[in-house]
Design an enzyme around this catalytic site. Structure first.
Site, PDB file in Angstrom:
ATOM      1  N   LEU A 128       0.836  -1.214   0.000  1.00  0.00           N
ATOM      2  CA  LEU A 128       0.000   0.000   0.000  1.00  0.00           C
ATOM      3  C   LEU A 128       0.866   1.258   0.000  1.00  0.00           C
ATOM      4  CD1 LEU A 128      -0.070   1.543   3.010  1.00  0.00           C
ATOM      5  CD2 LEU A 128      -1.549  -0.356   3.574  1.00  0.00           C
ATOM      6  N   GLU A 174       1.034   5.318   1.157  1.00  0.00           N
ATOM      7  CA  GLU A 174       0.403   6.297   2.033  1.00  0.00           C
ATOM      8  C   GLU A 174      -0.392   7.258   1.163  1.00  0.00           C
ATOM      9  OE1 GLU A 174       3.288   8.077   4.657  1.00  0.00           O
ATOM     10  OE2 GLU A 174       4.187   6.112   4.989  1.00  0.00           O
ATOM     11  N   CYS A 215       9.790   4.591   3.104  1.00  0.00           N
ATOM     12  CA  CYS A 215      10.005   3.302   2.426  1.00  0.00           C
ATOM     13  C   CYS A 215      11.133   3.319   1.401  1.00  0.00           C
ATOM     14  CB  CYS A 215       8.705   2.859   1.776  1.00  0.00           C
ATOM     15  SG  CYS A 215       7.362   2.778   2.970  1.00  0.00           S
TER      16      CYS A 215
HETATM   17  C1  UGA Z   1       5.863   3.085  -1.538  1.00  0.00           C
HETATM   18  C2  UGA Z   1       5.375   2.085  -2.600  1.00  0.00           C
HETATM   19  O1  UGA Z   1       4.828   2.794  -3.719  1.00  0.00           O
HETATM   20  C3  UGA Z   1       4.312   1.153  -2.008  1.00  0.00           C
HETATM   21  O2  UGA Z   1       3.947   0.173  -2.984  1.00  0.00           O
HETATM   22  C4  UGA Z   1       4.900   0.451  -0.785  1.00  0.00           C
HETATM   23  O3  UGA Z   1       3.960  -0.394  -0.138  1.00  0.00           O
HETATM   24  C5  UGA Z   1       5.344   1.505   0.227  1.00  0.00           C
HETATM   25  O4  UGA Z   1       6.335   2.358  -0.395  1.00  0.00           O
HETATM   26  C6  UGA Z   1       5.950   0.793   1.415  1.00  0.00           C
HETATM   27  O5  UGA Z   1       6.986   0.124   1.249  1.00  0.00           O
HETATM   28  O6  UGA Z   1       5.367   0.812   2.500  1.00  0.00           O
HETATM   29  P1  UGA Z   1       4.916   5.364  -0.479  1.00  0.00           P
HETATM   30  O7  UGA Z   1       6.272   5.497   0.128  1.00  0.00           O
HETATM   31  O8  UGA Z   1       3.714   5.541   0.379  1.00  0.00           O
HETATM   32  O9  UGA Z   1       4.753   3.906  -1.165  1.00  0.00           O
HETATM   33  O10 UGA Z   1       4.809   6.441  -1.634  1.00  0.00           O
HETATM   34  P2  UGA Z   1       4.929   6.516  -3.225  1.00  0.00           P
HETATM   35  O11 UGA Z   1       3.670   7.016  -3.763  1.00  0.00           O
HETATM   36  O12 UGA Z   1       5.482   5.274  -3.798  1.00  0.00           O
HETATM   37  O13 UGA Z   1       6.011   7.686  -3.377  1.00  0.00           O
HETATM   38  C7  UGA Z   1       7.333   7.575  -2.850  1.00  0.00           C
HETATM   39  C8  UGA Z   1       8.118   8.826  -3.191  1.00  0.00           C
HETATM   40  O14 UGA Z   1       8.440   8.848  -4.582  1.00  0.00           O
HETATM   41  C9  UGA Z   1       7.358  10.147  -2.918  1.00  0.00           C
HETATM   42  O15 UGA Z   1       8.246  11.089  -2.364  1.00  0.00           O
HETATM   43  C10 UGA Z   1       6.905  10.571  -4.298  1.00  0.00           C
HETATM   44  O16 UGA Z   1       6.702  11.958  -4.398  1.00  0.00           O
HETATM   45  C11 UGA Z   1       8.087  10.108  -5.138  1.00  0.00           C
HETATM   46  N1  UGA Z   1       7.779   9.894  -6.569  1.00  0.00           N
HETATM   47  C12 UGA Z   1       6.854   8.975  -6.959  1.00  0.00           C
HETATM   48  C13 UGA Z   1       8.490  10.610  -7.531  1.00  0.00           C
HETATM   49  O17 UGA Z   1       9.367  11.442  -7.199  1.00  0.00           O
HETATM   50  N2  UGA Z   1       8.239  10.362  -8.853  1.00  0.00           N
HETATM   51  C14 UGA Z   1       7.334   9.441  -9.257  1.00  0.00           C
HETATM   52  O18 UGA Z   1       7.161   9.263 -10.489  1.00  0.00           O
HETATM   53  C15 UGA Z   1       6.602   8.746  -8.285  1.00  0.00           C
END
Ligand code: UGA
Length: 450
Positions: free
Chosen positions: A154, A156, A279
């Site tokens: 999942l 956040e 994460c």
């Molecule tokens: C991430 C994974 O997407 C989940 O599948 C996983 O369960 C979770 O870690 C975990 O291990 O608990 P999360 O950390 O909540 O989820 O957030 P994401 O939406 O994946 O974003 C992570 C970071 O990457 C954020 O800072 C976001 O802004 C950044 N991001 C995301 C980018 O800079 N570019 C992108 O194209 C996508």
């Protein structure tokens, strides 16, 4: 309700509380174990102690039904349960590896109290090999406890939707009866999900809904590899963004064209200030540490980490050039302190990194985030002043940096920046603003790779 329908969830962070609240609507009685009294009191009032869309009504409804029981007691919850989930925190060690103190202490304490034939399910993200160690410690107790790895995917901000309308459920372990029992829980959740989504007020989402059973170490590795690969995609996009900056291309256009290839896909190719959160940074460094432990070179991940670490500094350099090569006494407003939109979580937040780096460089920094004010207070350096609105944060600013994709930042009218700021620089550190709108308002647009 009998023990076969009673579950204990150890730890009520994003993963634990979401899992507990959802299973409590799927026909199970669920103990949610939280040792921190302040947090426990909040949950007992039918709320979560962090911001997650849709979670509060689901908690409140489960409390009312009596199917969710918040407690601080392992003694009350664990012996009464047929399945115990470990969702305890894994904070960072100074070297970037995961601190597994809580993972091992939870397993030890639960191991002491679990009835024979209980299934112990690990949801906390742990390095590959951790399950085998815990399984060994259970074997020494002589109680036939089965250990199952059930990694969590999942995100956040979309925790409920991701859990209800999942792409895949992965379970790994040596006891096939136990992995089957864990899959049953998710089948029950799947059967109840439309009703739960209605309570939460979240939309249904397209989903693949695959059930995948693997070995224990494969399941552990699937979790960190998935996060590491997504982080790799982001760092790859950010590397190309730096090249796009020097050759006059637009990385958004580039990645749109690249991601149109189904073999690549558009997801997680969004360049900007880099990834943060509890994460990706930890899972990347954890995977590098696992590689080192086993003599395997994961240079590809070291490179992804280095690119990510470079992004806040890269953005500040771009801004500094526009400000006449000095940041001293320049007023910079940061919009967005959470590590992404939809959450109050500020762990490893790029917005905070930008604010603190700018303060250290002599700038006067103001900031605003719609949800993260309280959580950000501990991590921001003393010089940063938080405000309660975009207008208050940007009043008189020489430059504004938009660091998370909260809708109110994206929808904020360019003309209002122009009217409220003193200077003209708008840094779009998430590459989501409309550059032509900003330029039309007489402002200078600075993107990342645009
Ligand atoms: C991430 C994974 O997407 C989940 O599948 C996983 O369960 C979770 O870690 C975990 O291990 O608990 P999360 O950390 O909540 O989820 O957030 P994401 O939406 O994946 O974003 C992570 C970071 O990457 C954020 O800072 C976001 O802004 C950044 N991001 C995301 C980018 O800079 N570019 C992108 O194209 C996508």
């Amino acid at each position: 309700m009998d023990k076969n329908h009673t579950i204990t969830i150890l730890g009520t962070g994003y993963v634990g509380l979401t899992t507990a609240a959802l299973l409590a609507h799927s026909g199970y009685r669920v103990y949610a174990v939280e040792p921190n009294q302040t947090r426990l009191d909040v949950i007992k009032q039918g709320k979560s102690f962090f911001y997650e869309k849709g979670l509060d009504p689901v908690i409140a409804a489960a409390l009312e039904k009596g199917s969710l029981i918040p407690t601080d007691s392992y003694e009350v919850s664990v012996p009464a349960s047929s399945i115990v989930f470990s969702c305890v925190g894994t904070p960072d060690n100074p070297d970037g590896s995961s601190n597994l103190t809580y993972v091992f202490s939870a397993a030890e304490e639960a191991g002491r109290l679990m009835a024979p034939d209980t299934i112990y399910v690990q949801k906390s993200t742990v390095p590959v090999g951790t399950g085998a160690r815990i399984e060994e410690s259970f074997a020494k107790l002589g109680k036939a406890i089965s250990y199952v790895s059930n990694p969590e995917f999942l995100r956040e901000g979309t925790a409920l939707q991701d859990t209800l309308f999942f792409d895949r459920i992965v379970v790994g372990g040596n006891d096939h009866h136990a992995t089957g029992q864990v899959l049953e829980l998710y089948r029950a959740l799947e059967a109840s999900r439309t009703a739960i989504a209605a309570i939460a007020g979240v939309d249904s989402a397209p989903q693949k809904g695959e059930y995948i059973t693997t070995s224990l170490s494969s399941a552990e590795l699937i979790k960190v590899t998935a996060n590491a690969f997504l982080a790799l995609k982001i760092s790859f996009a950010n590397s190309i963004a730096k090249l796009a900056d020097t050759v006059g291309a637009d990385v958004v256009e580039v990645m749109n064209g690249v991601g149109a290839d189904e073999r690549i896909g558009r997801a997680f190719l969004h360049a900007g200030r880099g990834y943060g959160g509890g994460c990706f940074p930890k899972d990347v460094s954890g995977l590098i540490a696992s590689g080192l432990d086993h003599g395997v070179d994961l240079t590809i991940m070291t490179a992804a980490q280095a690119v990510n670490d470079s992004m806040p500094g890269y953005i500040i350099e771009k801004l500094q050039r526009q400000l006449g090569d000095t940041l001293t006494d320049k007023h910079v407003a940061i919009l967005g302190l959470a590590f992404k939109a939809g959450t109050s979580d500020v762990r490893r937040s790029p917005g905070i990194a930008l604010a603190n780096m700018l303060t250290r460089a002599g700038a006067i920094v103001t900031a605003y985030d719609p949800q993260a004010r309280e959580e950000a207070a501990d991590t921001l350096t003393a010089g940063v002043t938080q405000h309660d609105s975009i207008d208050a944060a940007i009043t008189g600013a020489d430059a504004v940096i938009v660091a998370t994709e909260w809708p109110e930042f994206i929808e904020y009218p360019a003309a209002q920046y122009a009217a409220t700021m003193q200077g003209t620089l708008v840094v779009d550190a998430i590459n989501r603003l409309d550059s032509s709108d900003i330029q039309a308002a007489g402002l200078t647009y600075i993107g990342v790779g645009r």
